[in-house]
Motif scaffolding. Structure first.
Motif, short mmCIF file in Angstrom:
data_model
loop_
_atom_site.label_atom_id
_atom_site.label_comp_id
_atom_site.label_asym_id
_atom_site.label_seq_id
_atom_site.Cartn_x
_atom_site.Cartn_y
_atom_site.Cartn_z
N LEU A 54 -7.44 -4.56 -25.84
CA LEU A 54 -8.64 -4.75 -26.65
C LEU A 54 -8.33 -4.54 -28.13
N MET A 55 -7.49 -3.55 -28.43
CA MET A 55 -7.09 -3.32 -29.81
C MET A 55 -6.32 -4.51 -30.35
N GLN A 56 -5.42 -5.05 -29.52
CA GLN A 56 -4.64 -6.21 -29.94
C GLN A 56 -5.54 -7.40 -30.23
N TYR A 57 -6.53 -7.61 -29.37
CA TYR A 57 -7.49 -8.70 -29.56
C TYR A 57 -8.22 -8.52 -30.88
N ARG A 58 -8.68 -7.32 -31.12
CA ARG A 58 -9.42 -7.02 -32.35
C ARG A 58 -8.54 -7.25 -33.59
N GLU A 59 -7.32 -6.74 -33.53
CA GLU A 59 -6.42 -6.84 -34.68
C GLU A 59 -5.95 -8.27 -34.92
N SER A 60 -5.82 -9.05 -33.86
CA SER A 60 -5.38 -10.45 -34.05
C SER A 60 -6.46 -11.24 -34.78
N ILE A 61 -7.73 -10.98 -34.46
CA ILE A 61 -8.82 -11.64 -35.20
C ILE A 61 -8.76 -11.24 -36.66
N ASP A 62 -8.65 -9.94 -36.90
CA ASP A 62 -8.62 -9.45 -38.27
C ASP A 62 -7.42 -10.02 -39.03
N ALA A 63 -6.27 -10.12 -38.37
CA ALA A 63 -5.07 -10.63 -39.03
C ALA A 63 -5.25 -12.08 -39.47
N HIS A 64 -5.85 -12.89 -38.61
CA HIS A 64 -6.09 -14.29 -38.98
C HIS A 64 -7.07 -14.40 -40.15
N LEU A 65 -8.09 -13.56 -40.15
CA LEU A 65 -9.06 -13.59 -41.25
C LEU A 65 -8.39 -13.19 -42.56
N ILE A 66 -7.63 -12.11 -42.53
CA ILE A 66 -6.95 -11.63 -43.74
C ILE A 66 -5.96 -12.67 -44.25
N ALA A 67 -5.18 -13.23 -43.31
CA ALA A 67 -4.16 -14.20 -43.69
C ALA A 67 -4.78 -15.48 -44.25
N TYR B 285 -8.55 -21.80 -38.20
CA TYR B 285 -8.91 -22.46 -36.95
C TYR B 285 -8.13 -21.89 -35.76
N THR B 286 -6.87 -21.52 -35.99
CA THR B 286 -6.08 -20.92 -34.92
C THR B 286 -6.68 -19.58 -34.51
N GLY B 287 -7.07 -18.77 -35.51
CA GLY B 287 -7.68 -17.48 -35.21
C GLY B 287 -9.00 -17.62 -34.50
N ARG B 288 -9.78 -18.60 -34.91
CA ARG B 288 -11.08 -18.82 -34.28
C ARG B 288 -10.92 -19.18 -32.81
N HIS B 289 -10.03 -20.14 -32.52
CA HIS B 289 -9.86 -20.57 -31.14
C HIS B 289 -9.35 -19.43 -30.27
N ALA B 290 -8.40 -18.66 -30.79
CA ALA B 290 -7.86 -17.54 -30.01
C ALA B 290 -8.94 -16.52 -29.72
N ALA B 291 -9.79 -16.24 -30.70
CA ALA B 291 -10.84 -15.24 -30.53
C ALA B 291 -11.85 -15.68 -29.48
N LEU C 176 -9.33 -27.19 -30.79
CA LEU C 176 -7.89 -27.50 -30.74
C LEU C 176 -7.57 -28.73 -31.57
N ASN C 177 -8.46 -29.70 -31.60
CA ASN C 177 -8.23 -30.87 -32.45
C ASN C 177 -8.23 -30.49 -33.92
N HIS C 178 -9.11 -29.54 -34.31
CA HIS C 178 -9.11 -29.07 -35.69
C HIS C 178 -7.77 -28.41 -36.03
N ILE C 179 -7.23 -27.65 -35.08
CA ILE C 179 -5.92 -27.02 -35.32
C ILE C 179 -4.86 -28.11 -35.52
N TYR C 180 -4.88 -29.10 -34.63
CA TYR C 180 -3.89 -30.19 -34.70
C TYR C 180 -3.99 -30.93 -36.04
N MET C 181 -5.21 -31.23 -36.46
CA MET C 181 -5.40 -32.02 -37.66
C MET C 181 -5.09 -31.24 -38.94
#
Length: 488
Positions: A329-342, A363-369, A455-460
């Motif tokens: 759960l911590m990893q999930y939370r931090e991965s969202i935060d990392a994508h937002l910060i980056a 878009y990658t962070g959004r899809h993963a979340a 996923l199409n947004h990520i690809y494009m």
């Protein structure tokens, strides 16, 4: 000028036609299904006036000298994005929950049109001016702005013209005052918002350059002929003590029926122009994906906090298996935060000169979340244990005939009384197991597009140049292979 909560409430007492549970609603500000979320939106307005929160919620415009809402400010630099995040954090902490459709997340769709002014100019320069005027209007009037998107589906194996034309919103006729439109859209928060940005969802226009279904406009939510038919709310189904989130933060979804509604010309952003419609579909979430994904961070915090409290109160957090699940759960939370910060650290200039979050990272962070949300909810359920589905309601705990037994079996130690444990279990049940919890997962697909579109947004938006050049050099390929890729 910054609105107050009272001014907001007055603005939506405009005679709008609203129905819920088969009942015509006379005043959405007082109706039990709407009042809790209206109060939250009013509270957000009032936060911009209180001395301790005003510096976070508002800013003074250098050109006009007026104080405006941080959420509606056009983003020109990284600090603008950091300021927006601080404002959202202030709101979430104040309302003790999470709300998704409150205006700051949907106004970004207007900024995407701002980036497409050249395309709008191909239709009519007036439409380009209209979008600039509306961005300023939202900013200066502090209007509660939402976004109407999804249509009733109909038979999607047929063209709109080959079935009931009203299945999709379309142009009926032009008049001197504006355009007349007919059809329907779905929109969260429409019944208690001021206006909506209405746009098409058709992605494949074929070779058509003109279409009566290619419409984009601003619609006043109190317009004559506009009907709000709302889903049954979660508020009031059970006592707030037993379902605190459902009764506090239910954002009501609406079927908007446009029954020959007049859209004044100054509110038309594009019409009958498929290139403009395709552009907005491709860039719709360029900015709005950031606050939407940020909301998922707060959901992650709620799940992690509820699970950690449940594990700690009984000492289970000392077990390795429990710690591993908490770590996920911590990893999930931090991965969202990392994508937002980056996405802000690597932010990019937009075609219109604004600063947009790095598109591929966002878009990658959004899809993963979103993709991992159901799994993380199940992990949180496991950590909370089976008691979230068997614990009685507050009335049982309060009954003097059995209160002694409830206190005995729900008190854990000197730190956790029966009442605290009941509150935590009720909160976790509402967050993870209730009708509202299931709605939350599905809503993310509605609000942020289905996974295949994400996923199409990520690809494009992913820049393949570095990976391709690296493989070309490592494999000793000729430059011709790169030329072929560039031509595509």
């Amino acid at each position: 000028m910054l609105r107050t909560g009272a001014q907001y409430r007055d603005s939506i007492r405009d005679g709008r036609q609203v129905w819920i549970d088969g009942e015509r609603v006379r005043d959405v500000t007082t109706h039990p299904a709407f009042k809790p979320i209206v109060d939250i939106r009013a509270r957000i307005y009032d936060l911009a006036h209180e001395s301790n929160t005003k510096p976070v919620m508002a800013y003074r415009d250098e050109l006009t000298g007026e104080e405006n809402c941080i959420g509606y400010k056009l983003p020109h630099n990284q600090e603008d994005w950091h300021a927006k995040r601080r404002a959202i954090d202030t709101v979430m902490r104040d309302i003790n929950g999470y709300a998704v459709r409150v205006g700051d997340e949907t106004v970004g769709e207007m900024w995407s049109l701002y980036d497409g002014r050249d395309i709008l100019n191909e239709v009519d320069p007036q439409f380009s001016r209209n979008i600039e005027n509306h961005i300023q209007h939202v900013l200066q009037s502090d209007t509660f702005h939402v976004s109407a998107n999804t249509d009733p589906k109909g038979d999607r194996s047929k063209r709109p013209q080959d079935q009931d034309p009203d299945m999709l919103l379309h142009l009926v006729k032009e008049t001197d005052k504006g355009i007349i439109v007919r059809g329907a859209k779905y929109e969260t928060a429409a019944a208690y918002a001021n206006q909506a940005f209405v746009k098409p969802t058709i992605a494949n226009w074929g070779d058509d350059k003109l279409s009566d279904y290619a419409l984009g406009f601003i619609c006043d939510m109190g317009s004559p002929g506009l009907k709000h038919i709302c889903r049954t709310g979660f508020t009031g189904r059970a006592r707030p003590e037993d379902y605190p989130l459902s009764n506090r933060c239910d954002e009501v979804d609406t079927l908007l029926v446009f029954d020959d509604v007049l859209i004044p010309w100054e509110n038309v952003l594009f019409y009958r122009h498929t290139k403009a419609a395709a552009f907005i579909r491709g860039t719709l979430h360029r900015y709005s994906a950031f606050p939407f994904t940020l909301r998922l961070l707060y959901i992650a915090d709620l799940m992690l906090g509820a699970a950690a409290f449940n594990a700690r109160q009984t000492g289970l957090d000392a077990q390795q298996a429990v710690r591993e699940k908490l770590a996920l759960l911590m990893q999930y939370r931090e991965s969202i935060d990392a994508h937002l910060i980056a996405s802000i650290a690597m932010a990019q200039k937009s075609p219109g000169g604004l600063l947009m979050p790095h598109q591929s990272l966002l878009y990658t962070g959004r899809h993963a979340a979103i993709n991992q949300l159901p799994l993380m909810m199940q992990l949180a359920r496991e950590l909370c244990g089976g008691q979230i589905c068997v614990t009685p309601d507050k009335a049982t705990f309060d009954n003097p005939e059995i209160k002694t037994w409830m206190d005995k079996y729900y008190s854990v130690n000197e730190f956790w009384s029966a009442e605290d444990r009941r509150r935590l279990l009720a909160f976790a049940r509402d967050l993870l197991n209730s009708d509202r919890a299931g709605h939350m997962v599905t809503f993310e697909l509605f609000a942020q597009s289905p996974p295949y579109a994400q996923l199409n947004h990520i690809y494009m938006n992913f820049d393949m140049a570095n990976a391709l050049a690296y493989v070309k050099d490592c494999a000793g390929l000729s430059n011709r292979v790169m030329d072929q890729w560039k031509k595509k």
